[in-house]
Design an enzyme around this catalytic site. Structure first.
Site, mmCIF file in Angstrom:
data_model
loop_
_atom_site.group_PDB
_atom_site.id
_atom_site.type_symbol
_atom_site.label_atom_id
_atom_site.label_comp_id
_atom_site.label_asym_id
_atom_site.label_seq_id
_atom_site.Cartn_x
_atom_site.Cartn_y
_atom_site.Cartn_z
ATOM 1 N N ARG A 12 -19.004 99.185 13.198
ATOM 2 C CA ARG A 12 -19.604 99.741 11.978
ATOM 3 C C ARG A 12 -20.803 100.595 12.373
ATOM 4 O O ARG A 12 -21.406 100.407 13.429
ATOM 5 C CB ARG A 12 -20.073 98.617 11.053
ATOM 6 C CG ARG A 12 -18.969 97.756 10.504
ATOM 7 C CD ARG A 12 -19.513 96.470 9.886
ATOM 8 N NE ARG A 12 -20.478 96.725 8.821
ATOM 9 C CZ ARG A 12 -21.217 95.772 8.254
ATOM 10 N NH1 ARG A 12 -21.122 94.519 8.662
ATOM 11 N NH2 ARG A 12 -22.057 96.077 7.277
ATOM 12 N N SER A 14 -23.729 100.826 10.778
ATOM 13 C CA SER A 14 -25.009 100.379 10.244
ATOM 14 C C SER A 14 -25.990 100.142 11.390
ATOM 15 O O SER A 14 -25.583 99.900 12.535
ATOM 16 C CB SER A 14 -24.836 99.090 9.444
ATOM 17 O OG SER A 14 -24.557 98.003 10.303
ATOM 18 N N LYS A 83 -18.362 86.286 11.195
ATOM 19 C CA LYS A 83 -18.367 85.955 9.767
ATOM 20 C C LYS A 83 -17.683 87.018 8.918
ATOM 21 O O LYS A 83 -17.271 86.745 7.785
ATOM 22 C CB LYS A 83 -19.800 85.740 9.269
ATOM 23 C CG LYS A 83 -20.663 86.978 9.237
ATOM 24 C CD LYS A 83 -22.052 86.678 8.726
ATOM 25 C CE LYS A 83 -22.923 87.927 8.677
ATOM 26 N NZ LYS A 83 -22.402 88.963 7.769
ATOM 27 N N ASP A 84 -17.522 88.235 9.458
ATOM 28 C CA ASP A 84 -16.865 89.314 8.715
ATOM 29 C C ASP A 84 -15.358 89.370 8.945
ATOM 30 O O ASP A 84 -14.653 90.109 8.243
ATOM 31 C CB ASP A 84 -17.463 90.673 9.104
ATOM 32 C CG ASP A 84 -18.912 90.836 8.668
ATOM 33 O OD1 ASP A 84 -19.300 90.195 7.667
ATOM 34 O OD2 ASP A 84 -19.642 91.601 9.330
ATOM 35 N N THR A 129 -29.697 88.741 -3.552
ATOM 36 C CA THR A 129 -28.564 88.391 -2.696
ATOM 37 C C THR A 129 -27.277 88.510 -3.492
ATOM 38 O O THR A 129 -27.256 88.203 -4.688
ATOM 39 C CB THR A 129 -28.674 86.962 -2.128
ATOM 40 O OG1 THR A 129 -27.524 86.693 -1.315
ATOM 41 C CG2 THR A 129 -28.737 85.918 -3.229
ATOM 42 N N SER A 131 -24.508 87.129 -1.973
ATOM 43 C CA SER A 131 -23.705 86.108 -1.297
ATOM 44 C C SER A 131 -23.404 84.953 -2.247
ATOM 45 O O SER A 131 -24.322 84.293 -2.742
ATOM 46 C CB SER A 131 -24.457 85.593 -0.071
ATOM 47 O OG SER A 131 -23.929 84.367 0.374
ATOM 48 N N ARG A 133 -22.200 82.201 -1.347
ATOM 49 C CA ARG A 133 -22.637 81.002 -0.619
ATOM 50 C C ARG A 133 -24.105 80.708 -0.901
ATOM 51 O O ARG A 133 -24.484 79.571 -1.224
ATOM 52 C CB ARG A 133 -22.423 81.223 0.886
ATOM 53 C CG ARG A 133 -23.012 80.127 1.779
ATOM 54 C CD ARG A 133 -22.946 80.554 3.246
ATOM 55 N NE ARG A 133 -23.712 81.759 3.522
ATOM 56 C CZ ARG A 133 -25.009 81.755 3.846
ATOM 57 N NH1 ARG A 133 -25.669 80.617 3.938
ATOM 58 N NH2 ARG A 133 -25.634 82.891 4.093
ATOM 59 N N ARG A 134 -24.953 81.724 -0.787
ATOM 60 C CA ARG A 134 -26.382 81.526 -1.040
ATOM 61 C C ARG A 134 -26.651 81.222 -2.512
ATOM 62 O O ARG A 134 -27.462 80.350 -2.834
ATOM 63 C CB ARG A 134 -27.155 82.776 -0.609
ATOM 64 C CG ARG A 134 -27.209 82.989 0.898
ATOM 65 C CD ARG A 134 -27.831 84.327 1.231
ATOM 66 N NE ARG A 134 -27.985 84.524 2.673
ATOM 67 C CZ ARG A 134 -27.893 85.699 3.281
ATOM 68 N NH1 ARG A 134 -27.620 86.797 2.568
ATOM 69 N NH2 ARG A 134 -28.060 85.785 4.589
ATOM 70 N N ARG A 151 -26.783 94.370 -2.349
ATOM 71 C CA ARG A 151 -26.017 94.603 -1.138
ATOM 72 C C ARG A 151 -26.627 95.759 -0.375
ATOM 73 O O ARG A 151 -27.595 96.361 -0.798
ATOM 74 C CB ARG A 151 -24.548 94.887 -1.488
ATOM 75 C CG ARG A 151 -23.808 93.650 -2.021
ATOM 76 C CD ARG A 151 -22.305 93.775 -1.897
ATOM 77 N NE ARG A 151 -21.914 94.200 -0.568
ATOM 78 C CZ ARG A 151 -21.303 95.355 -0.299
ATOM 79 N NH1 ARG A 151 -20.966 96.186 -1.283
ATOM 80 N NH2 ARG A 151 -20.986 95.681 0.929
ATOM 81 N N GLY A 152 -26.046 96.056 0.778
ATOM 82 C CA GLY A 152 -26.584 97.081 1.655
ATOM 83 C C GLY A 152 -27.098 96.450 2.932
ATOM 84 O O GLY A 152 -27.242 95.228 3.020
ATOM 85 N N ASN A 153 -27.383 97.278 3.947
ATOM 86 C CA ASN A 153 -27.889 96.716 5.194
ATOM 87 C C ASN A 153 -29.294 96.153 4.999
ATOM 88 O O ASN A 153 -29.927 96.356 3.955
ATOM 89 C CB ASN A 153 -27.835 97.755 6.326
ATOM 90 C CG ASN A 153 -28.726 98.965 6.073
ATOM 91 O OD1 ASN A 153 -29.913 98.825 5.790
ATOM 92 N ND2 ASN A 153 -28.162 100.158 6.186
ATOM 93 N N ARG A 157 -32.004 96.692 1.903
ATOM 94 C CA ARG A 157 -32.407 95.616 0.991
ATOM 95 C C ARG A 157 -33.924 95.451 0.970
ATOM 96 O O ARG A 157 -34.510 95.177 -0.082
ATOM 97 C CB ARG A 157 -31.735 94.304 1.400
ATOM 98 C CG ARG A 157 -30.237 94.328 1.231
ATOM 99 C CD ARG A 157 -29.634 92.954 1.403
ATOM 100 N NE ARG A 157 -28.275 93.037 1.923
ATOM 101 C CZ ARG A 157 -27.448 92.015 2.022
ATOM 102 N NH1 ARG A 157 -27.832 90.818 1.625
ATOM 103 N NH2 ARG A 157 -26.230 92.169 2.513
ATOM 104 N N CYS A 244 -12.656 85.487 -1.663
ATOM 105 C CA CYS A 244 -13.959 86.163 -1.564
ATOM 106 C C CYS A 244 -15.043 85.531 -2.423
ATOM 107 O O CYS A 244 -16.219 85.619 -2.093
ATOM 108 C CB CYS A 244 -13.811 87.627 -1.975
ATOM 109 S SG CYS A 244 -12.789 88.540 -0.851
#
Length: 311
Positions: A12, A14, A83-84, A129, A131, A133-134, A151-153, A157, A244
């Site tokens: 990627r 980023s 994780k991706d 966030t 996520s 999960r979070r 979202r975003g790098n 953020r 997802c």
């Protein structure tokens, strides 16, 4: 076996992903000083789309274009965050993992401009966030806080945080370390407070199956503990077959004596239901450990919980 003269590394584009590639290049240069490397950056669907990932690719949103470049012969080696990489399906046909690098920090970090730790954030504090999960874990442990989609790098953020789009952020410690921004961390959250995502902190190096000389060269970078941990975690996720929008967390840990354990959780998005399992490998191999922990959660009702979440 002879090492190739040039390795084209796709990733990627980023800042964080490119920093990860530099780690790979540095480690390769240390072991194979005469080897040349070249970076092939690509923009993935996940980097271009700032909305809900389940509306585009979902799983694989950060890997599809990288895999395509590898398979097309435009690159020789792909660098992925584990994780991706989707675990509910095989790797693209004709590719294989050649190595997993030594694992970085698996924990999450809180960034708060006023320096307040998580337990001292007042009601209504907006946590940036996207996520699931979070969000589920915060809903369970700190229901007075509000999560706002972001979202975003990591750099983007933090720009949004400075602009007032949120009052605080949750980001991966390993990601902040990779871009040299540990200075912004207010608090590193323990894994008991915020269980990490499957594959957190591990970089995977992927090659075409037929490139045996390259695989031999790349395998020298591999870390046995990271390999065992990634294998257990990915098998766990494979058996669980989450989607997802499934809040799933977990991590394997190799102890000094070689013992391997795996702790994992499945949540409802509102955090009101939390399923836990934690097992030690004993005589089990990593894949069997991952399967065993997944089965333990399925026996607790994880299948019904996951299928009951819209996606």
């Amino acid at each position: 076996m002879s090492a190739p003269e040039l390795i084209r590394i796709v990733s990627r584009d980023s800042p964080m992903a490119l920093a990860q590639v530099e780690r790979v290049r540095t480690e390769l240069a240390a072991l194979h000083p005469h080897l040349r490397t070249e970076v092939v950056p690509v923009k993935t669907t996940g980097d271009k789309w700032m909305g809900d990932l389940s509306l585009v690719e979902g799983k694989g949103a950060f890997t599809k274009e990288v895999d395509a470049a590898l398979l097309a012969g435009d690159a020789d080696l792909a660098v992925h965050c584990v994780k991706d990489v989707p675990a509910d399906r095989p790797l693209p046909a004709g590719t294989t993992f050649a190595a997993f690098l030594r694992r970085d920090d698996v924990r999450d970090a809180l960034i708060h401009p006023g320096g307040r730790p998580l337990d001292r954030l007042p009601a209504g504090t907006r946590i940036g966030t996207s996520s699931v999960r979070r969000r589920a874990q915060l809903a369970a442990s700190h229901p007075h806080l509000e999560c706002v989609p972001m979202r975003g790098n990591a750099n983007r953020r933090m720009e949004k945080l400075a602009a007032g789009d949120a009052d605080a952020l949750l980001l991966a410690v390993s990601g902040l370390e990779r871009i040299g921004r540990e200075d912004v961390i207010t608090e590193v959250l323990s894994t008991e407070v915020m269980c990490p995502p499957i594959g957190a902190g591990i970089l995977a190096l992927q090659c075409r199956e037929g490139d045996t000389d390259l695989i031999g060269t790349i395998s020298t970078l591999g870390d046995p503990a990271a390999h065992r941990e990634a294998t257990a975690e990915r098998m766990f996720l494979h058996v669980l077959q989450g989607h997802c929008n499934s809040p799933i967390a977990g991590y394997a840990r190799s102890e000094r004596g070689g013992e391997l354990s795996l702790r994992a959780c499945v949540f409802t998005p509102d955090g009101k239901t939390v399923l836990n399992a934690h097992e030690w490998a004993g005589r089990l191999d990593p894949a069997t450990l991952g399967t065993s922990v997944a089965v333990a959660l399925l026996r607790q009702g994880a299948r019904e919980l996951i299928d009951g979440i819209g996606h």
